[in-house]
Design an enzyme around this catalytic site. Structure first.
Site, PDB file in Angstrom:
ATOM      1  N   ASP A 193      49.086  77.500  13.515  1.00 54.83           N
ATOM      2  CA  ASP A 193      49.494  78.450  12.489  1.00 54.83           C
ATOM      3  C   ASP A 193      48.646  79.719  12.523  1.00 54.83           C
ATOM      4  O   ASP A 193      47.410  79.658  12.598  1.00 54.83           O
ATOM      5  CB  ASP A 193      49.365  77.783  11.116  1.00 54.83           C
ATOM      6  N   GLU A 248      51.857  80.475  16.528  1.00 57.72           N
ATOM      7  CA  GLU A 248      52.363  81.518  15.635  1.00 57.72           C
ATOM      8  C   GLU A 248      51.338  82.639  15.715  1.00 57.72           C
ATOM      9  O   GLU A 248      50.159  82.425  15.413  1.00 57.72           O
ATOM     10  CB  GLU A 248      52.500  81.041  14.196  1.00 57.72           C
TER      11      GLU A 248
END
Length: 614
Positions: free
Chosen positions: A274, A307
């Site tokens: 993330d 990401e």
């Protein structure tokens, strides 16, 4: 016939930190506590043990206990010790489980306790991947997710992606507020329950990915600074608080061990990292990937996905990271589908159709280009294969970070959405679906938490202030309509109603997804390895024609028209029709005009080079 005995895979990996079962009835405890004057480990039912401190700041002790034992650490700073204070009790930041919530006792977990059924599973090649992102809590925990595996396998999904499962405050949370990265969220189930989910998914041929958060800790329950103040930087702040100090070797070890634990102990097939753009030391990402690649057996298919707002194309190769979530793909299509222009969508409004063409041709839209904030971001990406990009129309972020959590099914018309689904599911990029998308669910997915009241009020006010610049929420009264993240009803409203999927009108959407995924597995996946983009041509406003050369020299073509008018398709030629969103759309396109709000896909054998898009 004798039943084949269940085999246990040898656990070759032991994390540096936490509680490690050395042998039956003996556990070694290790805590990195460089700031603490003294550390005791307190195992329930046993005398407290003062841990030995080493020069690297690690406190270590061995205690006669085993799987299931509950324990805590008691931290003494110098002032506590001199004043004969009681010290402060904290959970193990590398505990594999908690008895209750973040402030409860940690639990000793012996990884060999779970007996794996699918011991020969080696994963699947990346190009076969069709991802399905889900929130474990809304589906009823690990046992609840298992009930959906037959449906997902039958649909054509090949990998489920779990939103973060590390221990967080309360029982309701997206998981990005986690504070104990090694511990499985107790409200979802035990470590063995998670392993049973992964094991059963493998029996259906499904890979399992996990979203992990290495860029910050949540605001409640993070005690690391009490005994390891070197864990955080004092000179750098992120949107979530002090930046984690990845200059520290022990900090790097903590997170690298965590990734290896998920991949080896839990037999996960991939990790999604993330918001890595928030990690200040980007060389950590290289060390992370290189360490994982060196440790994982070469016959296993393990996939590492980023990401990364930075669009760092240089990280995307099989030796480092497999792919990246392509927010550019989503954002430009969202603008074309909905007309929205506020927030980060503002970067994709001007020249939206040429931007989509660049995305289909080259992967990223922002490749060193300047954003609306005046910042350059991204690196050239045209050299990367299409499979280096994960494409999606919806995910937890792009849905749940909306004030009211609306899905695309209520934000755009059904014909345009069906056309965009063709591009999602038949293009060579790796598709990702968000739970409920496959039947066109109209239920919202909202931002939800279960914090203590003081923090809940801060989150509530912060959530509403976040949307103060949006036209729909200019005044205070309109902002009060934004659901309270801490309310139980907000969580309950976000639980997908799977019973709707076979009812009208949702069943038609589900049938379309089944058909498109079947076509992908039959015609696209076998031709996908080494496929390359040949370019995308703007046909008109909101309309493009994209082409890719597949590995057998066939050419995949997808024509998309999201506008209200037909567009010219000169020189399209004729190929094997794979799919059209409305009857006659492909024939009309082959005759020179693609109807409004339609899409069609073809395969052509060995087309001439003159027909390739410029």
């Amino acid at each position: 016939m004798l039943e084949r005995p269940r085999l246990q895979k040898k656990q070759a990996f032991q994390p540096t930190f936490g509680a490690q079962v050395v042998e039956e009835g003996l556990t070694r405890f290790v805590l990195w506590a460089p700031s603490a004057h003294r550390v005791d480990v307190e195992v329930e039912g046993l005398p407290s043990v003062t841990m030995d401190k080493s020069d690297d700041g690690c406190a270590t002790a061995e205690v006669a206990c085993g799987h299931g034992a509950r324990y805590r650490y008691r931290i003494f700073n110098e002032k506590d010790d001199e004043g004969d204070e009681q010290g402060s009790v904290v959970p193990d930041p590398a505990a594999r489980a908690q008895a209750g919530d973040i402030n409860g006792p940690s639990v000793v977990i012996d990884p060999s306790h779970y007996q794996w059924e699918n011991v020969d599973w080696q994963g699947r090649p990346w190009h076969e991947t069709v991802l399905y992102e889900l929130h474990v809590g809304t589906l009823g925990g690990f046992k609840g997710v298992r009930q959906h595996l037959p449906h997902l396998a039958e649909l054509g999904i090949t990998a489920i992606e779990l939103m973060p499962v590390s221990e967080f405050p309360g029982a309701r949370n997206w998981g990005y507020d986690g504070v104990l990265p090694y511990a499985v969220e107790a409200s979802y189930g035990s470590p063995d329950d998670m392993k049973a989910l992964i094991d059963e998914a493998h029996s259906y041929g499904l890979m399992v990915f996990l979203d992990v958060v290495y860029n910050h800790f949540g605001p409640d329950g993070n005690y690391l600074a009490n005994y390891a103040d070197a864990f955080f930087r004092k000179d750098l702040v992120t949107p979530w608080g002090p930046s984690i100090d990845f200059r520290q070797p022990m900090v790097r070890r903590y997170f690298i061990d965590n990734a290896l634990m998920w991949l080896e102990e839990y037999q996960l097939d991939g990790l999604r990292f993330d918001a890595v753009h928030a990690i200040s030391e980007q060389d950590f990402l290289v060390e992370l990937s290189e360490t994982i690649r060196a440790r994982i057996a070469p016959e296993r298919h393990v996939h590492l996905v980023l990401e990364n707002e930075g669009n760092t194309a240089s990280l995307l190769n099989q030796q480092q990271f497999t792919a990246q979530w392509n927010d550019d793909w989503h954002n430009v299509l969202h603008v074309l589908l909905t007309g929205e222009q506020e927030g980060y969508y503002g970067d994709f409004v001007d020249d939206a159709t040429p931007r989509l063409a660049r995305c289909l041709s080259e992967g990223f839209i922002f490749q060193g280009h300047t954003s609306r904030h005046g910042h350059c971001r991204g690196e050239p990406s045209a050299h990367l294969p299409p499979t280096a990009f994960v494409a999606f129309l919806q995910n937890h972020d792009q849905t749940g970070n909306r004030a009211l959590g609306e899905r695309l099914s209520v934000l755009t018309d059904a014909d345009s959405l069906a056309a965009a689904e063709v591009l999602l599911l038949l293009s060579p990029m790796i598709p990702l679906l968000f739970m409920g998308e496959e039947w066109g669910s109209t239920q919202p997915f909202l931002f939800f938490t279960e914090h203590n009241e003081e923090l809940a009020q801060a989150v509530r006010e912060g959530r509403r202030a976040e949307f103060a610049d949006f036209s729909a929420f200019f005044d205070e009264q309109s902002r009060e309509q934004i659901p309270d993240p801490n309310a139980l009803t907000t969580f309950e409203a976000s639980i997908p109603d799977f019973s709707m999927r076979e009812t009208t009108p949702y069943s038609a959407c589900l049938a379309r997804y089944r058909t498109l995924l079947a076509l992908r597995h039959l015609h696209i996946v076998p031709r996908l390895a080494c496929a390359e983009a040949l370019g995308a041509k703007v046909l008109g406003d909101k309309a493009v024609l994209a082409r890719w050369r597949m590995n057998d020299d066939t050419q995949l073509m997808i024509a998309l028209n999201l506008s209200q008018q037909s567009v010219a398709t000169p020189g399209l030629g004729v190929g094997q029709l794979l799919y059209e969103t409305s009857e006659g759309a492909a024939k009309a396109a082959e005759s020179g005009r693609l109807p409004p709000r339609t899409a069609a896909a073809w395969l052509r054998d060995n087309p001439g080079e003159e027909e390739v898009c410029e």
